[in-house]
Structures are given as structure tokens and as C-alpha cells.
Design a protein around this motif. Structure first.
Motif, mmCIF file in Angstrom:
data_model
loop_
_atom_site.group_PDB
_atom_site.id
_atom_site.type_symbol
_atom_site.label_atom_id
_atom_site.label_comp_id
_atom_site.label_asym_id
_atom_site.label_seq_id
_atom_site.Cartn_x
_atom_site.Cartn_y
_atom_site.Cartn_z
ATOM 1 N N ILE A 1 18.249 21.749 -18.191
ATOM 2 C CA ILE A 1 17.632 23.081 -18.232
ATOM 3 C C ILE A 1 16.742 23.189 -17.002
ATOM 4 N N GLU A 2 17.224 23.956 -15.998
ATOM 5 C CA GLU A 2 16.614 23.947 -14.670
ATOM 6 C C GLU A 2 16.032 25.320 -14.329
ATOM 7 N N PRO A 3 14.698 25.415 -14.191
ATOM 8 C CA PRO A 3 14.067 26.716 -13.923
ATOM 9 C C PRO A 3 14.307 27.198 -12.495
ATOM 10 N N GLY A 4 14.468 28.530 -12.344
ATOM 11 C CA GLY A 4 14.604 29.152 -11.029
ATOM 12 C C GLY A 4 13.620 30.308 -10.906
ATOM 13 N N GLU A 5 13.746 31.087 -9.826
ATOM 14 C CA GLU A 5 12.828 32.206 -9.605
ATOM 15 C C GLU A 5 12.978 33.287 -10.674
ATOM 16 N N ASN A 6 14.235 33.689 -10.950
ATOM 17 C CA ASN A 6 14.479 34.813 -11.855
ATOM 18 C C ASN A 6 15.177 34.415 -13.154
ATOM 19 N N GLU A 7 15.760 33.229 -13.178
ATOM 20 C CA GLU A 7 16.464 32.789 -14.381
ATOM 21 C C GLU A 7 16.504 31.271 -14.427
ATOM 22 N N THR A 8 16.765 30.775 -15.609
ATOM 23 C CA THR A 8 16.884 29.332 -15.822
ATOM 24 C C THR A 8 18.359 28.987 -16.016
ATOM 25 N N GLN A 9 18.809 28.008 -15.265
ATOM 26 C CA GLN A 9 20.220 27.609 -15.341
ATOM 27 C C GLN A 9 20.375 26.450 -16.328
ATOM 28 N N VAL A 10 21.329 26.587 -17.238
ATOM 29 C CA VAL A 10 21.662 25.501 -18.165
ATOM 30 C C VAL A 10 22.995 24.907 -17.734
ATOM 31 N N ARG A 11 23.014 23.572 -17.574
ATOM 32 C CA ARG A 11 24.250 22.891 -17.168
ATOM 33 C C ARG A 11 24.518 21.709 -18.087
ATOM 34 N N PHE A 12 25.794 21.456 -18.358
ATOM 35 C CA PHE A 12 26.218 20.302 -19.141
ATOM 36 C C PHE A 12 26.862 19.287 -18.206
ATOM 37 N N ARG A 13 26.555 18.001 -18.409
ATOM 38 C CA ARG A 13 27.303 16.954 -17.718
ATOM 39 C C ARG A 13 28.395 16.477 -18.672
ATOM 40 N N ILE A 14 29.638 16.773 -18.320
ATOM 41 C CA ILE A 14 30.789 16.418 -19.152
ATOM 42 C C ILE A 14 31.695 15.493 -18.360
ATOM 43 N N ASP A 15 31.980 14.339 -18.920
ATOM 44 C CA ASP A 15 32.816 13.340 -18.241
ATOM 45 C C ASP A 15 32.291 13.025 -16.847
ATOM 46 N N GLY A 16 30.950 12.994 -16.714
ATOM 47 C CA GLY A 16 30.327 12.606 -15.455
ATOM 48 C C GLY A 16 30.190 13.708 -14.429
ATOM 49 N N VAL A 17 30.672 14.928 -14.738
ATOM 50 C CA VAL A 17 30.644 16.039 -13.781
ATOM 51 C C VAL A 17 29.803 17.183 -14.354
ATOM 52 N N MET A 18 28.961 17.795 -13.514
ATOM 53 C CA MET A 18 28.092 18.888 -13.950
ATOM 54 C C MET A 18 28.869 20.199 -14.036
ATOM 55 N N HIS A 19 28.600 20.981 -15.117
ATOM 56 C CA HIS A 19 29.239 22.270 -15.313
ATOM 57 C C HIS A 19 28.177 23.322 -15.622
ATOM 58 N N ASP A 20 28.208 24.463 -14.904
ATOM 59 C CA ASP A 20 27.324 25.574 -15.245
ATOM 60 C C ASP A 20 27.746 26.132 -16.601
ATOM 61 N N VAL A 21 26.765 26.401 -17.470
ATOM 62 C CA VAL A 21 27.083 26.882 -18.818
ATOM 63 C C VAL A 21 26.575 28.315 -19.017
ATOM 64 N N ILE A 22 25.261 28.499 -18.973
ATOM 65 C CA ILE A 22 24.680 29.833 -19.140
ATOM 66 C C ILE A 22 23.424 29.942 -18.284
ATOM 67 N N SER A 23 22.965 31.175 -18.123
ATOM 68 C CA SER A 23 21.680 31.444 -17.479
ATOM 69 C C SER A 23 20.758 32.074 -18.509
#
Length: 559
Positions: A192-214
Motif C-alpha cells: 500500500i504505497e501513498p502518492g500525491e493524489n492517490e494510493t496505489q495497491v499492488r500484489f506480489r504474485i509469483d515474485g512479480v508485482m502487479h498493480d491492483v487498485i488505486s
């Protein structure tokens, strides 16, 4: 399972030589102690495979057996049964034939439920028995798109005139949704990574990062606050890193969530590591250890003393391999103790100690205490320094079997690495039994795998010539495999991971080189001469037999 059925199962297990009388008694004792069934105890102790147990039960009960992992599920048919009914009744519809709808059940004798479901669907049902594990694994057929679900929560919140209560409710839903969808997608970490206007949620699946939702920036703080509450962290502290833990139950699975909160210039960053009890069920075969290497390791763990070391970078599956070994060694007649940072999984009948620097409980101090606890087997989470290395070596010298990990590139490099920690070569040579180096590669999705033939000229830009020659084995064309992409693998072509290994036995020839202070290249050459399969060769075989892709091999091995 009633008493009569259990007795029949016990007879079949013994007469069919699936297990020994001693293993049966151990499983019965385990079942009573943990208030579980005999089947679950046998599977948990890894005495009988889940698939084997299902087929034995079907022989006794005269049921039809189905393995959903092999059979596959028609998603349109599965959704004929509502998700809440499927979960409650442990039932999945998986196919339609001219004779009716095939459904997998854990109790095909539940005629009342079958009659009600037939009436509801207006079609004849054909019941099959499936194991609980198999059914639970495939309940993710009901998973919805996380973006759609998130948007519904946000819209519902906006529709409320009073924000106070609805905001708290929606925040709970958001965090629950992230944990549930992370688990269903087999994510190892949620970022769960905060940004200026939105927070990005990413999943690490099988060792690789995937954008999920903002997530809108305005609700970032309340989401983080909810996670802090669940993990028993201070909600009024925003400038200091914090670590916590959440125990969460999903579909009858216990999920241990390790929470790390770190302050950044844009807000607090959270990483949640998901540790499911499903991961404890891995065996050495499941993680990809080949027959030859499995035999080497099996011989090493039979020895009453010495060291077994697993090496590789962070996230290469070292801990999973160690737990798989401990699962084999975990018997009533032995005392096993571990010192870990952190304790990844709680294992019954094993004494596990968590490193705690604030209490001056380090790997070294914890290891000294463990040795005084009369253990037969010791697992040290990681050898990081000279003190831990020397205590571990001494423990192995004095009649203990020691399991541990290091960070080295390959098996042979482990020897000079330990020597650099101040351990004498003769001690290294006389204590280390076997060194396992490993990496993890993504597996091709079994539901959408396809083969293709390729010319070697097309592969020249993807790998060094020497590696290409090894892969081709003198042929001009080779058959490779890839995943086309489907709903099961989220169109990635990959589902799950498998290990690639290099198992180096410390035999007399290697031992002599260690004593002579030979370098890693000389030790590796001698080990290969003695029959060691390198990680590259193991990965190559997994490429040629359709377990992974050539791109994945080169991404992970690179040599």
C-alpha cells in the motif's frame, strides 16, 4: 467419518502398505490431540497424499471420485450454485453432461441437500466426492474483479448522508477485501504505497508485482489506521517504523499477516506479507526437487549430526525448503528447536524461538540457549555473522543435525563464504553434509499451456550462445511451452512457482578440496564431475518438459 468407516480406512492403509503401523498410531494420536479427523492428520503429517486419501475414502464409501485440479471447472456451471451455498455445503458444480450436472461434494450422501439443489436448478445432479483441500482450493472460481468490488464500496460510502459510521464500515470492507483478494490470488505480499493524489495497491504474485487498485488519497490514513488496529500497532505514531502481526481466517484457512509500516514523505507505506497455513503442506516433491537431488537430500537428513545449508537470495524459497525438511524430520522421538527472524509458521511439536534484538535475543544468543535445551535437530533461520557460524558448526560437531540458510549465489560459493566468517576449513569439511542452492521460477499455467516449435536462430538474442547450445543438445529446432493466458492465471500465462535447485554433496573429493582451501570454481567443477546438476541444468530440464518458459529461466538464472 464414523467409527466403522475409520476402521475400514485404517485396514486399507495398512494392508495396502500406504503407511506403517507406527505412522498410523502417530496419526491417530495427532488427530486426538488436535481435535481433527484421521484423514486430515494423515495428510498433515504427509503420510498420505490428499489425492490418495480421497480415492481410498471413495473405495470404502462406494462414491465416485474427482480431482478438480485435473478435471477443471466450467466457470459458468460453477456459478449455478451461489457462493455462500458452495462454501457452507463444501460443494462445487464443475461440468454439465447429457446426464446432468456434475457436482463435487465432501459428503455425496447428503441426499437432502441434493434433492433441494436439484429442485432449485431443475436439473439432475451427478455427485462426486472431492477432498476438502481440493474444494477450498477451487472456491476462487467465485472471485470477482477487485476493481469492481472496490468501486461498489466507494459508491456506497458516498451515498450515505452521515459519513462517520459508514466511513468506518467501508474502511473495514476495504482492508478485508485486500486480504481476501490477496489470499485468493496467491499473493505473497500486499503493498500500500501513498502518492500525491492517490494510493496505489499492488500484489506480489509469483515474485512479480502487479498493480491492483488505486485508493483516493483522502481515505489513505483511515485505511492505514484500520490495519494498525488489526495488527495492534500505535495509531497515534506516524514518524517511526512499526512492525505487527494480524491473524486472519479466510475460508477455513488461517492466514498470518506480517505488517510493516514505514513513514515516507507522502505518508505511511504499508507492506503486508501473507503466510497461509496452506504453505505448510508443501513437500520436497511439490517445490520441484528432482528424484536424483531428492535422494541426495534424503540420505543427508538421515545422518544424526552435521549441517544442511540452503542458499539463495531473499525470496528464493529457502525457508519453505527448510520447513519441508523439518516436516519429514518431525517425529515424536526427536526434539527439534528453531531460532528464526521471524517465525514464518507455527509447527506443532517443535520449539520455535523468535529473534528479539530489544531483549538481546539474537541468532547467536538464542542458539547458545537452544544447545542447552537438549535438542536433536536445530534450525537456524540464517547464518549472518561469525559468532552464529561458529556456534552452528560446533553444534553440528557435537551430535546435532543443524539446518540453516545463507545468502550466496550458488552451492559452491557457500564454502568460501563460511570460511570468510572465520570458520576453519577442517571444521567446514567435517560438518557440512549437503548444500542446496535454489531459485524460484514461475510455472506455466496448466489450464492454458500450449507448445510451439522454435528455430535456434530465434533464440540467439535471448540467451548466451553457450547456454543455447546446452538447451538445444545438438538440435536445430526445439519444442518449448508457454501459457496463452486465461481466467485462472489472470491472463499472465503463469500460475504458481517451482524451485530450480543445485544440490552439492560434500563427499570425500569435495572435502579434500575444502581442506586444501580451493576456490568456489574448483569445488563446483569437482561437484559437477561427481554428478551434481547445476541450477541452470535443472532449469533447462524444467523448460524442456513444460514446467516453465525460457524467458522465465533467463530472468531468474541468467547464466
Amino acid at each position: 467419518m464414523d467409527q466403522e468407516t475409520q476402521q475400514k480406512l485404517e485396514i486399507m492403509l495398512i494392508q495396502g502398505e500406504f503407511i506403517s503401523q507406527k505412522q498410523l498410531q502417530e496419526a491417530v494420536t495427532y488427530a486426538k490431540k488436535n481435535a481433527t479427523s484421521l484423514e486430515e492428520a494423515l495428510i498433515s503429517k504427509d503420510f498420505v497424499k490428499d489425492d490418495e486419501m480421497g480415492q481410498l475414502v471413495c473405495q470404502i464409501m462406494a462414491w465416485q471420485f474427482v480431482n478438480l485440479s485435473k478435471e477443471g471447472i466450467d466457470e459458468s456451471i460453477a456459478h449455478l450454485i451461489p457462493e455462500r451455498v458452495a462454501k457452507k455445503q463444501k460443494t462445487l458444480a464443475f461440468a454439465r453432461t447429457d446426464d446432468g450436472i456434475k457436482i463435487a461434494m465432501n459428503n455425496p450422501d447428503d441426499t437432502n441437500f441434493l434433492h433441494l439443489l436439484e429442485k432449485k436448478l431443475g436439473e439432475k445432479l451427478i455427485p462426486y466426492f472431492a477432498t476438502l483441500k481440493d474444494i477450498h482450493t477451487h472456491l476462487d472460481v467465485y472471485k470477482t474483479d477487485i476493481r469492481e468490488e472496490f468501486e461498489k464500496i466507494i459508491k456506497a460510502e458516498a451515498a450515505h448522508a452521515v459519513i462517520g459510521e459508514s466511513k468506518e464500515s467501508s474502511t473495514i470492507q476495504i482492508v478485508d477485501m485486500l486480504l481476501q483478494r490477496g489470499f485468493q490470488n496467491k499473493a505473497s505480499d500486499i503493498h500500500i504505497e501513498p502518492g500525491e493524489n492517490e494510493t496505489q495497491v499492488r500484489f506480489r504474485i509469483d515474485g512479480v508485482m502487479h498493480d491492483v487498485i488505486s485508493i483516493p488519497a483522502k481515505i489513505h490514513d483511515v485505511v492505514i489506521s484500520r490495519i494498525k488496529v488489526m495488527s495492534h500497532l500505535r495509531t497515534d505514531e506516524h514518524q517511526v517504523p512499526q512492525d505487527g502481526k494480524i491473524e486472519y481466517n479466510i475460508d477455513n484457512h488461517k492466514l498470518d499477516v506480517r505488517v510493516s509500516v514505514v513513514p515516507t514523505t507522502k505518508g505511511e507505506n504499508v507492506v503486508m506479507r501473507l503466510l497461509s497455513d496452506q504453505s505448510r503442506e508443501f513437500t520436497l516433491e511439490d517445490i520441484g526437487l528432482g528424484a536424483k537431488d531428492h535422494a541426495k537430500l534424503s540420505e543427508a537428513i538421515k545422518k544424526p549430526w552435521g549441517m544442511i545449508l540452503v542458499t539463495g537470495p531473499t525470496g528464493s524459497g529457502k525457508t519453505t525448503s527448510l520447513y519441508s525438511v523439518m516436516k519429514i524430520l518431525n517425529r515424536r522421538e526427536v526434539n527439534i528447536a528453531t531460532i528464526e527472524d521471524p517465525v514464518e509458521y507455527n509447527v506443532s511439536s517443535i520449539t520455535q524461538i523468535q529473534v528479539n534484538p530489544k531483549a538481546e535475543l539474537t541468532f547467536a544468543s538464542g542458539l547458545r540457549s537452544i544447545v542447552r535445551q537438549d535438542p536433536d535437530i536445530i534450525m537456524v533461520g540464517e547464518i549472518r555473522d561469525e559468532e552464529t557460524a561458529n556456534i552452528s558448526i560446533n553444534a553440528a560437531m557435537t551430535g546435532h543435525l543443524v539446518l540453516s540458510t545463507l545468502h550466496t549465489n550458488d552451492a559452491a560459493t557457500t564454502i568460501p563464504r563460511i570460511k570468510d566468517m572465520g570458520v576453519e576449513p577442517f571444521l567446514i569439511a567435517s560438518t557440512i553434509n549437503v548444500v542446496i542452492a535454489q531459485r524460484l521460477v514461475r510455472k506455466i499455467c496448466s489450464k492454458c499451456i500450449q507448445s510451439y516449435e522454435t528455430d535456434l536462430l530465434d533464440l540467439q538474442g535471448k540467451m548466451p550462445i553457450s547456454a543455447l547450445e546446452k538447451l538445444a543438445r545438438g538440435k536445430d529446432k526445439i519444442t518449448l511451452y508457454k501459457g496463452a493466458g486465461c481466467a485462472v492465471c489472470n491472463d499472465t500465462g503463469y500460475s504458481g512457482r517451482i524451485g530450480v535447485f543445485e544440490v552439492m554433496e560434500v563427499d570425500d573429493e569435495v572435502r579434500k578440496l575444502i581442506m586444501d582451501e580451493a576456490d568456489a570454481d574448483q569445488i563446483k567443477a569437482k561437484a559437477v564431475e561427481g554428478g551434481m546438476t547445476t541450477m541452470f541444468d535443472d532449469a533447462r530440464e524444467k523448460v524442456l518438459n513444460g514446467q516453465t518458459t525460457i524467458e522465465e529461466m533467463m530472468r531468474v538464472i541468467r547464466s
